[in-house]
Design a protein around this motif. Structure first.
Motif, short mmCIF file in Angstrom:
data_model
loop_
_atom_site.label_atom_id
_atom_site.label_comp_id
_atom_site.label_asym_id
_atom_site.label_seq_id
_atom_site.Cartn_x
_atom_site.Cartn_y
_atom_site.Cartn_z
N GLU A 79 27.09 40.66 37.99
CA GLU A 79 27.58 41.62 39.05
C GLU A 79 26.70 42.68 38.67
OE1 GLU A 79 31.54 42.15 40.49
OE2 GLU A 79 32.01 39.87 40.04
N LYS A 125 28.32 33.99 44.58
CA LYS A 125 29.46 33.33 44.15
C LYS A 125 29.65 31.96 45.01
CE LYS A 125 31.78 37.39 42.45
NZ LYS A 125 33.08 38.36 42.83
N ASP A 139 33.65 39.11 47.31
CA ASP A 139 33.43 40.42 46.44
C ASP A 139 34.03 41.33 46.82
OD1 ASP A 139 32.22 41.10 43.83
OD2 ASP A 139 31.12 42.66 45.06
N THR A 140 34.70 42.21 46.02
CA THR A 140 35.25 43.50 46.38
C THR A 140 34.82 44.69 45.43
OG1 THR A 140 37.31 42.24 47.17
CG2 THR A 140 37.50 44.53 46.71
N LYS A 200 40.15 45.17 37.90
CA LYS A 200 40.39 45.37 39.40
C LYS A 200 39.13 46.39 39.61
CE LYS A 200 44.63 43.45 39.05
NZ LYS A 200 45.10 43.77 37.79
N ALA A 201 38.47 46.28 40.69
CA ALA A 201 37.62 47.00 41.26
C ALA A 201 38.11 48.63 41.46
CB ALA A 201 36.94 46.56 42.47
N LYS A 260 34.81 46.47 38.29
CA LYS A 260 35.93 46.63 37.40
C LYS A 260 35.64 47.38 36.18
CE LYS A 260 34.92 42.33 38.01
NZ LYS A 260 34.70 41.01 38.09
N ARG A 295 44.24 37.00 42.55
CA ARG A 295 44.66 37.55 43.80
C ARG A 295 43.89 36.65 44.85
NH1 ARG A 295 44.14 40.37 39.14
NH2 ARG A 295 41.82 40.53 39.75
N ARG A 296 42.95 36.30 44.88
CA ARG A 296 42.08 35.45 45.83
C ARG A 296 42.77 34.24 45.95
NH1 ARG A 296 36.90 38.06 44.00
NH2 ARG A 296 36.81 39.87 45.48
N ILE A 307 46.19 47.85 44.75
CA ILE A 307 47.20 48.21 45.95
C ILE A 307 48.35 47.28 45.73
CG2 ILE A 307 46.22 46.64 47.49
CD1 ILE A 307 46.34 48.79 49.48
N GLN A 308 48.51 46.03 45.24
CA GLN A 308 49.50 45.14 45.30
C GLN A 308 50.29 45.44 44.18
OE1 GLN A 308 46.45 44.53 44.49
NE2 GLN A 308 46.27 42.88 42.96
N SER A 332 36.20 31.26 42.69
CA SER A 332 36.68 32.55 42.36
C SER A 332 37.66 32.16 41.23
CB SER A 332 37.70 33.39 43.50
OG SER A 332 38.12 34.26 42.82
N LYS A 333 37.67 33.10 40.17
CA LYS A 333 38.42 33.16 39.24
C LYS A 333 39.77 34.30 39.37
CE LYS A 333 35.27 33.60 35.33
NZ LYS A 333 34.14 33.11 35.55
N SER A 334 39.65 34.73 40.58
CA SER A 334 40.58 35.82 40.88
C SER A 334 41.94 35.40 41.14
CB SER A 334 40.21 36.79 41.88
OG SER A 334 40.99 37.67 42.42
N VAL A 385 41.45 45.02 50.65
CA VAL A 385 41.72 45.90 49.48
C VAL A 385 41.79 44.95 48.37
CG1 VAL A 385 42.47 47.81 48.50
CG2 VAL A 385 42.03 47.96 50.70
N MET A 386 42.76 43.97 48.51
CA MET A 386 43.45 43.22 47.51
C MET A 386 42.49 42.03 46.95
SD MET A 386 47.32 41.45 47.44
CE MET A 386 47.38 40.13 46.58
#
Ligand SMILES: Cc1cn([C@H]2C[C@H](O)[C@@H](COP(=O)(O)OP(=O)(O)OP(=O)(O)O)O2)c(=O)[nH]c1=O
Length: 189
Positions: free
Chosen positions: A31, A50, A68-69, A144-145, A80, A10-11, A150-151, A6-8, A168-169
């Motif tokens: 995606e 992924k 994935d989110t 962000k999707a 996104k 947040r993850r 949320i954060q 993951s490149k996120s 959600v995050m």
């Protein structure tokens, strides 16, 4: 060895919260929802792609996580936003309504593949055009999707959450910890 494909950021941050050792793999998968693909099937396929792309980069014996989110309203899937106009359009659709956030995590190891799905319901406050313009101008919606976080400042848009904050995050931690235990990786309690 555990790897997060993951490149996120947040993850990365969320997985660190579990207290397990891992490294990060840089993967890039398309995606694009196929015609007739349900939102659930789409999220699961992308998360699996992924993890599978990451699995090509690691030594045998490793465990690779992919996630994935997506934000889902009816049959529409909001990923996104492409730009500010797209972000504002998403927020306008979410305003005053309840949507689902689906996060799916796949874990791939030698001879073992498992996934976990987390669905949360998020009710947005009614937003006027000024609220939307001010929020988009923060730049927070990008990457962000559903065009919110949320954060972050997006928290003030959320009237009610039923489900998983970490889901959600971007990485549902209860489900991810359970998934990892099945691969012999035990997050410290
Ligand atoms: C709804 C919501 C999403 N998000 C983020 C999480 C994900 O990073 C992103 C959804 O896009 P994803 O395609 O799931 O993930 P990504 O492209 O950011 O990272 P990668 O594919 O490399 O793992 O939206 C938040 O940070 N907060 C939120 O409240």
């Amino acid at each position: 060895m555990l790897h997060l494909a993951s490149k996120s950021p947040r993850r990365h941050q969320l997985l660190q919260q579990l207290g397990v050792a891992f490294d990060v793999l840089d993967v890039d998968v398309p995606e694009q929802r196929a015609a007739g693909e349900t939102p659930q099937a789409y999220v699961s396929r992308v998360a699996r792609d992924k993890a599978a792309a990451g699995a090509l980069l690691v030594k045998p014996g490793g465990v690779v996580l992919g996630a994935d989110t997506e934000v889902v309203l009816g049959d529409d899937v909001f990923g996104k936003p492409r730009d500010a106009v797209d972000a504002a359009a998403m927020l306008r659709r979410l305003s005053g309504r309840t949507h689902a956030v689906i996060s799916t995590v796949w874990a791939l190891g030698e001879g073992r593949q498992e996934c976990a799905v987390c669905v949360s319901q998020v009710r947005f406050a009614a937003l006027d055009e000024n609220d939307i313009a001010v929020y988009v101008a923060t730049d927070e919606p990008f990457g962000k999707a559903g065009a919110y976080a949320i954060q972050g400042r997006g928290a003030v848009l959320i009237e009610h959450l039923e489900g998983s904050y970490s889901g959600v995050m971007g990485l549902p931690l209860f489900e991810t910890a359970r998934l990892l235990r099945g691969f012999g990786i035990n997050p410290p309690a």
